[in-house]
Design a protein around this motif. Structure first.
Motif, short mmCIF file in Angstrom:
data_model
loop_
_atom_site.label_atom_id
_atom_site.label_comp_id
_atom_site.label_asym_id
_atom_site.label_seq_id
_atom_site.Cartn_x
_atom_site.Cartn_y
_atom_site.Cartn_z
N THR A 1 0.82 -1.21 0.00
CA THR A 1 0.00 0.00 0.00
C THR A 1 0.86 1.26 0.00
OG1 THR A 1 -0.15 0.13 2.43
CG2 THR A 1 -1.82 -1.19 1.29
N LEU A 2 2.18 1.12 0.11
CA LEU A 2 3.08 2.27 0.11
C LEU A 2 3.08 2.97 -1.25
CD1 LEU A 2 6.18 0.68 1.89
CD2 LEU A 2 4.83 2.57 2.79
N GLU A 3 3.42 4.25 -1.23
CA GLU A 3 3.69 4.94 -2.47
C GLU A 3 5.02 4.46 -3.04
OE1 GLU A 3 3.67 9.11 -1.86
OE2 GLU A 3 1.63 9.17 -1.04
N THR A 4 5.13 4.40 -4.35
CA THR A 4 6.37 3.98 -4.99
C THR A 4 7.52 4.88 -4.54
OG1 THR A 4 5.16 3.19 -6.93
CG2 THR A 4 7.52 3.58 -7.19
N GLY A 5 8.63 4.23 -4.13
CA GLY A 5 9.80 4.96 -3.67
C GLY A 5 9.84 5.20 -2.17
N LYS A 6 8.76 4.86 -1.46
CA LYS A 6 8.70 5.05 -0.02
C LYS A 6 9.46 3.94 0.70
CE LYS A 6 6.97 7.05 3.73
NZ LYS A 6 7.26 8.45 4.11
N GLU A 7 10.26 4.31 1.70
CA GLU A 7 11.02 3.34 2.49
C GLU A 7 10.21 2.90 3.71
OE1 GLU A 7 14.77 5.06 3.48
OE2 GLU A 7 15.35 5.41 1.40
N ALA A 8 10.36 1.63 4.08
CA ALA A 8 9.61 1.11 5.22
C ALA A 8 10.24 -0.18 5.72
CB ALA A 8 8.15 0.86 4.85
N GLN A 9 9.81 -0.58 6.88
CA GLN A 9 10.19 -1.86 7.46
C GLN A 9 9.05 -2.85 7.21
OE1 GLN A 9 11.66 -2.11 11.65
NE2 GLN A 9 9.81 -3.31 11.97
N THR B 1 18.63 -7.79 -3.65
CA THR B 1 18.97 -7.41 -2.28
C THR B 1 20.31 -7.97 -1.82
OG1 THR B 1 17.79 -9.33 -1.39
CG2 THR B 1 16.54 -7.26 -1.62
N GLY B 2 20.82 -9.00 -2.53
CA GLY B 2 22.08 -9.61 -2.12
C GLY B 2 21.94 -10.54 -0.92
N LEU B 3 20.71 -10.83 -0.51
CA LEU B 3 20.48 -11.70 0.65
C LEU B 3 20.67 -13.16 0.23
CD1 LEU B 3 17.29 -9.95 2.04
CD2 LEU B 3 19.65 -9.70 2.87
N ASP B 4 21.24 -13.94 1.12
CA ASP B 4 21.49 -15.36 0.86
C ASP B 4 20.25 -16.16 1.21
OD1 ASP B 4 22.63 -17.78 0.28
OD2 ASP B 4 23.78 -17.90 2.16
N LEU B 5 19.32 -16.25 0.29
CA LEU B 5 18.06 -16.94 0.52
C LEU B 5 17.93 -18.13 -0.42
CD1 LEU B 5 15.70 -13.83 0.85
CD2 LEU B 5 16.59 -15.26 2.70
N LYS B 6 17.24 -19.16 0.08
CA LYS B 6 17.03 -20.37 -0.71
C LYS B 6 15.55 -20.70 -0.74
CE LYS B 6 21.54 -22.32 0.61
NZ LYS B 6 21.95 -21.10 1.37
N VAL B 7 15.14 -21.39 -1.79
CA VAL B 7 13.75 -21.82 -1.90
C VAL B 7 13.39 -22.69 -0.70
CG1 VAL B 7 12.13 -23.19 -3.25
CG2 VAL B 7 13.74 -21.69 -4.42
N GLY B 8 12.28 -22.37 -0.07
CA GLY B 8 11.84 -23.12 1.11
C GLY B 8 12.20 -22.48 2.43
N ASP B 9 13.04 -21.42 2.42
CA ASP B 9 13.35 -20.71 3.66
C ASP B 9 12.09 -20.04 4.20
OD1 ASP B 9 16.02 -21.39 3.56
OD2 ASP B 9 16.70 -19.43 2.83
N VAL B 10 11.89 -20.13 5.52
CA VAL B 10 10.78 -19.45 6.19
C VAL B 10 11.37 -18.35 7.05
CG1 VAL B 10 8.83 -19.68 7.77
CG2 VAL B 10 9.39 -21.55 6.19
N ILE C 1 17.95 -0.78 0.16
CA ILE C 1 18.45 0.51 0.61
C ILE C 1 19.87 0.28 1.10
CG2 ILE C 1 18.15 2.42 2.22
CD1 ILE C 1 15.19 1.55 2.43
N SER C 2 20.82 0.99 0.54
CA SER C 2 22.22 0.79 0.87
C SER C 2 22.45 0.93 2.38
CB SER C 2 23.08 1.81 0.13
OG SER C 2 24.45 1.65 0.47
N GLY C 3 23.07 -0.11 2.96
CA GLY C 3 23.41 -0.09 4.37
C GLY C 3 22.30 -0.50 5.31
N SER C 4 21.07 -0.63 4.79
CA SER C 4 19.94 -0.94 5.66
C SER C 4 19.25 -2.26 5.32
CB SER C 4 18.90 0.18 5.61
OG SER C 4 19.42 1.39 6.10
N THR C 5 19.25 -2.62 4.03
CA THR C 5 18.60 -3.87 3.63
C THR C 5 19.59 -5.01 3.83
OG1 THR C 5 17.30 -2.68 1.98
CG2 THR C 5 17.37 -5.07 1.79
N ASN C 6 19.45 -5.71 4.95
CA ASN C 6 20.36 -6.80 5.28
C ASN C 6 19.63 -7.86 6.08
OD1 ASN C 6 20.39 -5.92 8.09
ND2 ASN C 6 21.69 -4.22 7.37
N ALA C 7 20.37 -8.87 6.51
CA ALA C 7 19.76 -10.02 7.18
C ALA C 7 19.76 -9.89 8.69
CB ALA C 7 20.50 -11.30 6.77
#
Length: 281
Positions: A119-127, A157-166, A187-193
């Motif tokens: 429901t966010l506007e395009t370009g809006k940052e959120a958690q 995102t560069g996150l190490d995710l695999k099919v079936g991860d919950v 988002i540089s520096g914020s989107t991580n695991a």
């Protein structure tokens, strides 16, 4: 309020412990099974969660962990269960940085699920709060995620995710739409695991859909079309599934030859793939 419980471990599981204090046994939500053994004497610091329909205890190995837990649940959208999951896997330093530095003015936008995030506007940052969010497909640098409310693409995102991860916890990102498909963009520096945990691995089942009932709300989800026929459409390239007046393009990741061999038109297929804008890939 119960500040701590001292007693003997009577029984425990992955997310709870029963402590025998002598006259009373306490069931405590506890996410450190590696610290437990039956018959062990322990002190567990506790947070008492009081709601209209629930009275429960959450346990911690130290007062530092307890203090961090109270900071986490002060963030809108993070409840005790998600906060406990985060504490069980992420480092204290990483969580403190995310909570204290990531939202210095207390104005962070928190979305409770994928449908809410969209429901966010395009370009809006959120958690984005992740509650049993399932990785349904991974392709190159993108991962596709589904929870009980919808699906979204995690784009590059560069996150190490695999099919079936919950996934449970949270992830920061920017809302975007690419080729009409909803995305969480990094988002540089914020989107991580640091904010989520992989709490399980499970089999992935496509969601059964019908061509005539599809909408943009289905984009980015793993779907299956049962017993459909593949055909061509005049003046349009490629192959299509046609259901009355509704058309869905089938992209060549299925290995279809071009032009489509005539025998294909005489058969029915079950097609499984990621639904993008008016096509299944």
């Amino acid at each position: 309020m119960i500040g701590f419980v001292r007693g003997i471990v009577h029984a425990y599981g992955a997310d709870y412990v029963l402590i025998d204090t002598g006259a009373v046994g306490y069931r405590i939500n506890f996410y450190h099974p590696e610290a437990l053994s039956k018959g062990k004497e322990m002190i567990i610091y506790t947070y008492q969660n009081v709601r209209e329909d629930e009275l429960s205890l959450y346990g911690f190995l130290s007062l530092e962990e307890y203090d961090l837990f109270t900071k986490l649940i002060s963030v809108k959208g993070l409840g005790p269960k998600i906060a406990s999951n985060i504490l069980s896997r992420a480092s204290v330093d990483a969580i403190i940085t995310a909570v204290e530095n990531g939202d210095p003015e207390g104005e962070r936008v928190v979305k409770n699920d994928i449908a809410d995030f969209k429901t966010l506007e395009t370009g809006k940052e959120a958690q984005l709060t992740l509650t049993d969010a399932l990785v349904t497909f991974v392709y190159k640098n993108d991962a596709y995620l589904r929870d009980a409310t919808g699906a979204i693409r995690l784009a590059s995102t560069g996150l190490d995710l695999k099919v079936g991860d919950v996934l449970n916890g949270y992830i920061y990102g920017r809302y975007g739409i690419n080729d009409e498909v909803p995305e969480l963009q990094p988002i540089s520096g914020s989107t991580n695991a640091d904010g989520y945990t992989i709490t399980a691995q499970q089999s992935v089942e496509p969601r059964e859909v019908k061509v005539a009932e599809l909408s943009s709300a289905d984009y980015a989800d793993l779907v299956i079309l049962r017993e459909v026929q593949i055909t061509t459409v005049d003046n349009l390239p490629g192959a299509y599934v046609v259901d009355g007046d509704h058309q869905l393009r089938v992209y060549n990741t299925f290995g279809l030859k071009n032009p489509i061999p005539t025998p294909y038109f005489e058969k029915t297929f079950n097609l499984t793939g990621i639904l993008t804008a008016a096509k299944v890939s």
